[in-house]
Design an enzyme around this catalytic site. Structure first.
Site, PDB file in Angstrom:
ATOM      1  N   ASP A 198      -6.760   8.399   1.844  1.00 28.48           N
ATOM      2  CA  ASP A 198      -6.441   7.975   3.180  1.00 28.48           C
ATOM      3  C   ASP A 198      -5.892   9.408   3.844  1.00 28.48           C
ATOM      4  OD1 ASP A 198      -6.022   6.575   5.553  1.00 28.48           O
ATOM      5  OD2 ASP A 198      -4.231   5.517   5.079  1.00 28.48           O
ATOM      6  N   ASN A 205       2.148  -6.066   3.121  1.00 29.68           N
ATOM      7  CA  ASN A 205       1.317  -7.311   4.081  1.00 29.68           C
ATOM      8  C   ASN A 205       1.987  -8.574   3.593  1.00 29.68           C
ATOM      9  OD1 ASN A 205      -0.872  -5.099   5.321  1.00 29.68           O
ATOM     10  ND2 ASN A 205      -0.802  -4.608   3.252  1.00 29.68           N
ATOM     11  N   GLU A 228       0.721  -1.282  -0.224  1.00 30.62           N
ATOM     12  CA  GLU A 228       0.115  -0.011   0.079  1.00 30.62           C
ATOM     13  C   GLU A 228       0.681   1.077   0.098  1.00 30.62           C
ATOM     14  OE1 GLU A 228      -1.736   0.159   3.804  1.00 30.62           O
ATOM     15  OE2 GLU A 228      -1.751  -1.898   4.250  1.00 30.62           O
ATOM     16  N   HIS A 250       3.141   0.539   3.191  1.00 33.30           N
ATOM     17  CA  HIS A 250       2.946  -0.373   4.261  1.00 33.30           C
ATOM     18  C   HIS A 250       3.080  -1.759   3.282  1.00 33.30           C
ATOM     19  CE1 HIS A 250       0.722   2.370   7.113  1.00 33.30           C
ATOM     20  NE2 HIS A 250       2.029   2.513   7.074  1.00 33.30           N
ATOM     21  N   SER A 265      -3.826   0.498  -2.632  1.00 34.41           N
ATOM     22  CA  SER A 265      -3.407  -0.603  -2.186  1.00 34.41           C
ATOM     23  C   SER A 265      -3.495  -1.677  -3.193  1.00 34.41           C
ATOM     24  CB  SER A 265      -4.404  -0.863  -0.969  1.00 34.41           C
ATOM     25  OG  SER A 265      -4.415   0.069   0.161  1.00 34.41           O
ATOM     26  N   TYR A 302      -8.111   5.035  -3.019  1.00 33.70           N
ATOM     27  CA  TYR A 302      -8.786   5.934  -2.104  1.00 33.70           C
ATOM     28  C   TYR A 302      -7.987   7.101  -1.398  1.00 33.70           C
ATOM     29  CZ  TYR A 302      -6.925   3.390   1.949  1.00 33.70           C
ATOM     30  OH  TYR A 302      -6.091   2.826   2.876  1.00 33.70           O
ATOM     31  N   ARG A 323      -2.626 -11.421   9.091  1.00 29.85           N
ATOM     32  CA  ARG A 323      -1.817 -10.689   8.102  1.00 29.85           C
ATOM     33  C   ARG A 323      -0.883  -9.616   8.539  1.00 29.85           C
ATOM     34  NH1 ARG A 323      -3.165  -4.802   6.119  1.00 29.85           N
ATOM     35  NH2 ARG A 323      -4.890  -4.980   8.016  1.00 29.85           N
ATOM     36  N   GLU A 332      -4.215   6.874  -1.820  1.00 31.64           N
ATOM     37  CA  GLU A 332      -3.552   5.851  -1.294  1.00 31.64           C
ATOM     38  C   GLU A 332      -4.025   4.680  -2.480  1.00 31.64           C
ATOM     39  OE1 GLU A 332      -3.250   4.582   2.665  1.00 31.64           O
ATOM     40  OE2 GLU A 332      -3.129   2.337   1.854  1.00 31.64           O
TER      41      GLU A 332
END
Lengths: 495, 64
Positions: free
Chosen positions: A86, A150, A10, A148, A93, A84, A235, A91
């Protein structure tokens, strides 16, 4: 056997300009501009609540009047990604990907999505309000925003073991995958202020473990939001990375971490190096030392440089791959590519930085900064050097310095184009993306672990996707081939 | 609603990404240096005109 290392990445992008010079407005304009060009109209589904359905529908590329929308936008793309607003950033993702290189491709697609959204928005705006987007992590004034990662991890792994295994990696990997930064933002009073740091993000970390992402940022984040079957999966949400412009850096960032997680699942903690006694001090000290000479004391009473940590971790990953094949991460060719690049980039930053300036972001950036400073005899704090830093991350092709330093690429333009339009075949993102692409009028909303259909004459119908490894092309492509409407698809699913 | 995919036997899916070849090139360092010089020659055309103002005006809200 380690579980498949499903990966997502992200990125919160930096943003400047826009109506009223307000970053929230500008971010909304960006996301809505992309949605309005017919790329998607499907809302993100918040916490399972029934969302409002957007009645605009999909329209042709040229059908729109230049309307500037400012509502907070939140959309699902046909490639399974989320785009979207954020906080005060746009952002992207990425969809869930099965391997590190697949994630590199979908990260590159995200960069291109933002670049196009920037163009779409600026087509409608007064030039004085033009919006500029940056793939970076800080404004140079103490404000940071994240990139970030994941990773899917077996729930059976103790969180304490994750912390123990990952802290040595997270404090040290920046020397290979850091994006570099001119100057210091936090603790400006420190005695030796480095002119250049290897990481954008490192100095913002204040704790070893914690839940926060915006204050008191921890090296290991404890957010436990599985977006799937929480009894089987975790996650792992990693907040300590820099956004990379180098695709090789993204590949090694994701690949090395995935290999270490798989090794932890299969072989336990035994082979991991001891952690620094003071990880927060270590991550900052390593960032502030582009010479890579700083060593820190570890809990086994040895001292290690960042390079020493990475060398031990690489050997661990290499051994793990030899012993098991590391199929939880990728096919053998891809795993070897990751290991080879990690090794080359690690040796390069110490022994011959020029040789890896085409792959290591901080080295590429530092060469321009140093070259420019020396050519014009500038002070280390000259604004032009900070401008170079910022423009390294500029998404405008005409202004981007990353586009001019000769970074090698892994993913070509055609593969990026395909990754904008099509979801990965290898995870549940395939099902999500295909639904968005084929049945936009019948989807009320979607999120990571479900797609909600609205067939117009009854209750909304939710298709759950608790397992990131189901909903793949192998499992569901035939459903899309044989069912041309959402109604048929749902009845084939048993609804 | 029954989830079709859940009752299907899961097949092994193989990742499809292929790893690119990385050629070894010893003249690379020199070429990179020449490229850097070229970039430094043209960088003023790429940099924002008023660096001081440009950098000062770039203010973000924290995110995440």
């Amino acid at each position: 056997m380690a579980i498949a290392k499903v990966i997502g990445i992200e990125t919160e992008f930096g943003i400047a300009g826009g109506p009223e010079q307000d970053p929230i407005v500008a971010s909304s304009v960006i996301v809505n501009a992309y949605a309005q060009r017919g790329m998607t109209h499907i809302n993100w589904d918040f916490e399972g609540e029934t969302p409002g359905v957007d009645a605009r529908g999909i329209a042709g590329l040229t059908a729109f009047a230049p309307i500037v929308e400012t509502q907070l936008a939140n959309t699902v793309l046909a490639n399974g990604a989320r785009l979207y607003v954020d906080h005060a950033h746009p952002e992207y993702s990425s969809p869930e990907c099965r391997t590190p290189l697949e994630a590199v491709r979908f990260d590159a697609a995200g960069e291109e999505v933002l670049r196009r959204a920037q163009d779409f928005a600026n087509d409608t705006l007064d030039p004085a309000q033009a919006i500029t987007i940056y793939k970076n992590n800080s404004d140079g004034k103490g404000n940071s925003y994240g990139c970030h990662e994941n990773y899917l991890v077996a729930r059976s792994v103790e969180f304490a073991d994750l912390v123990r295994a990952l802290v040595p990696h997270f404090v040290s990997r920046q020397i290979v995958v850091g994006a570099g930064k001119v100057g210091v933002e936090i603790d400006q009073s420190r005695s030796a202020r480095p002119a250049f740091q290897v990481s954008q993000r490192a100095e913002f970390f204040e704790e070893v473990v914690g839940l926060e992402t915006t204050l008191k940022r921890p090296i290991v984040n404890t957010r436990d939001e599985t977006h799937g079957d929480a009894e089987r999966f975790r996650r792992l949400h990693v907040i300590i990375g820099d956004a990379n412009l180098s695709q090789y850096a993204t590949a090694v960032k994701l690949g090395a971490t995935a290999l270490l997680l798989a090794a932890l699942e299969d072989q336990g903690l035994r082979a991991f190096p001891a952690a620094p006694r003071d990880p927060v001090r270590a991550v900052r000290a390593f960032a502030a030392d582009p010479t890579l000479r700083v060593a820190v004391e570890c809990v086994d009473d040895r001292t290690r440089t960042a390079w020493d940590f990475q060398d031990e971790l690489w050997a661990l990953a290499q051994r793990y791959t030899t012993e098991t094949g590391a199929s939880a991460v990728a096919e053998p060719d891809e795993v070897h590519f990751i290991l080879d690049q990690w090794r080359e980039m690690l040796d390069g930053v110490r022994d011959d930085p020029d040789a890896v300036a085409d792959r290591v972001d901080w080295v590429a950036k530092k060469r321009i900064v140093d070259g420019y400073r020396e050519r014009y005899g500038l002070n280390h704090d000259d604004a032009r050097l900070r401008a170079i830093d910022l423009q390294y991350h500029d998404l405008r092709p005409g202004r981007s310095l990353a586009a001019r330093v000769g970074l090698r690429r892994i993913v070509g333009d055609d593969a990026i184009e395909a990754a904008i339009l099509e979801p990965p075949a290898s995870t549940r993102a395939f099902f999500r993306g295909q639904c968005v692409k084929r049945f936009p009028g019948a989807i009320a909303a979607a999120n990571w672990d479900s797609v909600v259909f609205d067939l117009g004459d009854g209750p909304l119908q939710r298709v759950p996707m608790p397992d990131p490894l189901r909903g793949t092309a192998a499992l569901t492509a035939h459903l899309f081939e044989t069912n041309s409407t959402a109604i048929d698809l749902l009845s084939a699913l048993g609804g | 609603m029954v989830e079709q995919e859940r009752i299907q036997k899961q097949r092994v899916t193989r990742p499809t990404e292929s790893a690119p070849e990385v050629p070894v090139d010893t003249s690379k360092g020199e070429q990179l240096k020449a490229d850097l010089d070229d970039l430094l020659d043209e960088i003023d055309e790429v940099l924002e005109e008023n660096a001081e103002e440009f950098v000062r005006n770039y203010v973000q809200k924290g995110g995440e």
